[in-house]
Design an enzyme around this catalytic site. Structure first.
Site, PDB file in Angstrom:
ATOM      1  CD  GLN A   9      26.452  34.824  31.531  1.00 45.01           C
ATOM      2  OE1 GLN A   9      26.723  34.135  32.511  1.00 45.01           O
ATOM      3  NE2 GLN A   9      26.954  36.035  31.346  1.00 45.01           N
ATOM      4  CE1 TYR A  40      34.425  29.957  34.097  1.00 49.04           C
ATOM      5  CE2 TYR A  40      33.195  31.976  33.707  1.00 49.04           C
ATOM      6  CZ  TYR A  40      33.766  31.068  34.586  1.00 49.04           C
ATOM      7  OH  TYR A  40      33.685  31.277  35.938  1.00 49.04           O
ATOM      8  NE  ARG A  44      29.361  40.576  31.616  1.00 50.50           N
ATOM      9  CZ  ARG A  44      29.474  40.527  32.934  1.00 50.50           C
ATOM     10  NH1 ARG A  44      29.463  39.363  33.568  1.00 50.50           N
ATOM     11  NH2 ARG A  44      29.587  41.630  33.637  1.00 50.50           N
ATOM     12  N   GLY A  87      25.689  44.634  39.765  1.00 47.47           N
ATOM     13  CA  GLY A  87      25.834  43.333  40.382  1.00 47.47           C
ATOM     14  C   GLY A  87      25.755  43.438  41.884  1.00 47.47           C
ATOM     15  NE  ARG A  88      31.696  43.689  42.902  1.00 46.84           N
ATOM     16  CZ  ARG A  88      33.003  43.835  42.913  1.00 46.84           C
ATOM     17  NH1 ARG A  88      33.611  44.303  43.985  1.00 46.84           N
ATOM     18  NH2 ARG A  88      33.730  43.528  41.857  1.00 46.84           N
TER      19      ARG A  88
END
Length: 369
Positions: free
Chosen positions: A100, A172, A224, A315-316
């Site tokens: 990424q 970001y 993304r 993810g988690r």
């Protein structure tokens, strides 16, 4: 065979063996200078081999893009050997490795940057406690930033990755150029919706052109995005649908939403008939594969998500149980670990940075001492 276990082939020829992807998550495991550590390699290796692909934590493309301690670096050739080891650790049993690409923009601070002022599209601080006012990038610096993403993609190729993901989400710098809150420029990079899209357009063109001219085969490029902002003015779902409509016609291999709940509804009153993910999927109209995400815990939830996505990012679930994928494919959902305690950290190779993330964002999954 369920759709979850079916392979998928991208535009550039790469095939992943199933529809499960490890979502990019901050680890804070790199050395202070951005070099990959053994702990980092081991963490990813544990979660590889079963999923179709792993997307790494954010790797900053410029030194002033660093946003937290222990972050990966990809802004210099000296990182290639370590990144090559990381790619090798991920590529077990035909799992694909995706790096990424990232720049934090105004979301960092002068402490992390060792005294340097953060930069952004405009000199406007983020709406969060303690946010510093960034310096607006000059026109030439914007062009240099785009070139930095291009060079980072080429380093990912040299390091042996199977693809890169352009991180345009989570407030970001790429999102900062698209947002009316953080981008109030009056040059070619700012203004109305179309002008605020120019940075993304030029960046995607630069990266895709660099990859396609490199001679590499079967190397993919994803993007993304976050669908909405809560700031006013800020990105709303209508803006994101415009963005997606543009990106779906670009030479990208996939689009990847960043959202914490796959059933989440829009904050915009005019978009209340479907979930955000369903609106995005309908806008794409099959032009490019779409990765859905959002606290998926069970096989049933993953298969439900695949009604409005082509791949599922976890993810988690993979933090807690690195073998979630194989257990689901074996029909042993009952064996999936759903909660962990601090005593499980050593077994799961969870470092301090990731553990802090888990305590803050998923307290319901943690067993108290």
């Amino acid at each position: 065979m369920t759709k979850l276990s079916q392979p998928l082939t991208f535009k550039r020829g790469l095939t992943i063996k199933n529809r499960v992807v490890m979502a990019p998550m901050t680890t804070c495991m790199s050395f202070f200078d951005g070099v990959v550590t053994k702990d980092e390699r081991d963490y990813y290796a544990l979660r590889s081999g079963e999923v179709g692909a792993v997307i790494t934590a954010a790797a900053n493309v410029q030194e002033n893009g660093k946003t937290w301690e222990g972050q990966l670096g990809v802004y210099d050739d000296r990182f290639i050997p370590g990144l090559s080891q990381l790619a090798g650790a991920i590529k077990r049993n035909d799992t694909k490795a995706i790096l990424q690409l990232f720049h934090g923009g105004r979301m960092t601070n002068s402490s992390v940057l060792r005294g340097e002022q953060p930069v952004s599209a405009s000199a406007i601080p983020a709406e969060r406690p303690g946010a510093e006012t960034p310096r607006a990038l000059t026109t030439e610096e914007v062009k240099t930033l785009i070139a930095s993403y291009k060079q980072a993609a080429l380093r990912a190729i040299k390091a042996g990755f199977d693809g890169v993901e352009i991180h345009g989400a989570n407030t970001y710098i790429i999102q900062q150029f698209f947002s009316p809150h953080s981008n109030q420029r009056n040059d070619e990079w700012g203004g109305g919706l179309g002008k605020r899209y120019k940075f993304i357009n030029d960046l995607v063109d630069a990266v895709t052109e660099a990859v396609d001219n490199s001679g590499v085969s079967n190397f993919i490029i994803g993007y993304r995005f976050s669908p909405e902002e809560f700031e006013t003015p800020g990105i709303r779902l209508a803006d994101t649908l415009f963005l997606i409509d543009q990106l779906a016609d670009k030479p990208l291999d996939y689009l990847h939403i960043s959202i914490n709940d796959y059933k989440r509804m829009s904050i915009s009153p005019e978009y209340q008939d479907k979930t955000i993910i369903e609106y995005i999927f309908d806008q794409i109209k099959g032009r490019v594969p779409f990765i859905g995400v959002g606290d998926i815990r069970t096989k049933q939830q993953a298969e439900e998500l695949l009604n409005s996505a082509d791949l599922v990012a976890l993810g988690r679930a993979l933090l807690i149980d690195p073998h979630w994928t194989q257990k689901v494919f074996d029909g042993r959902d009952d064996l999936i670990r759903t909660k962990i305690s601090e005593y499980d950290r050593e077994e799961l190779l969870i470092g301090n940075g990731t553990w802090a993330f888990m305590k803050n964002l998923m307290p319901d999954r943690l067993i108290k001492k």
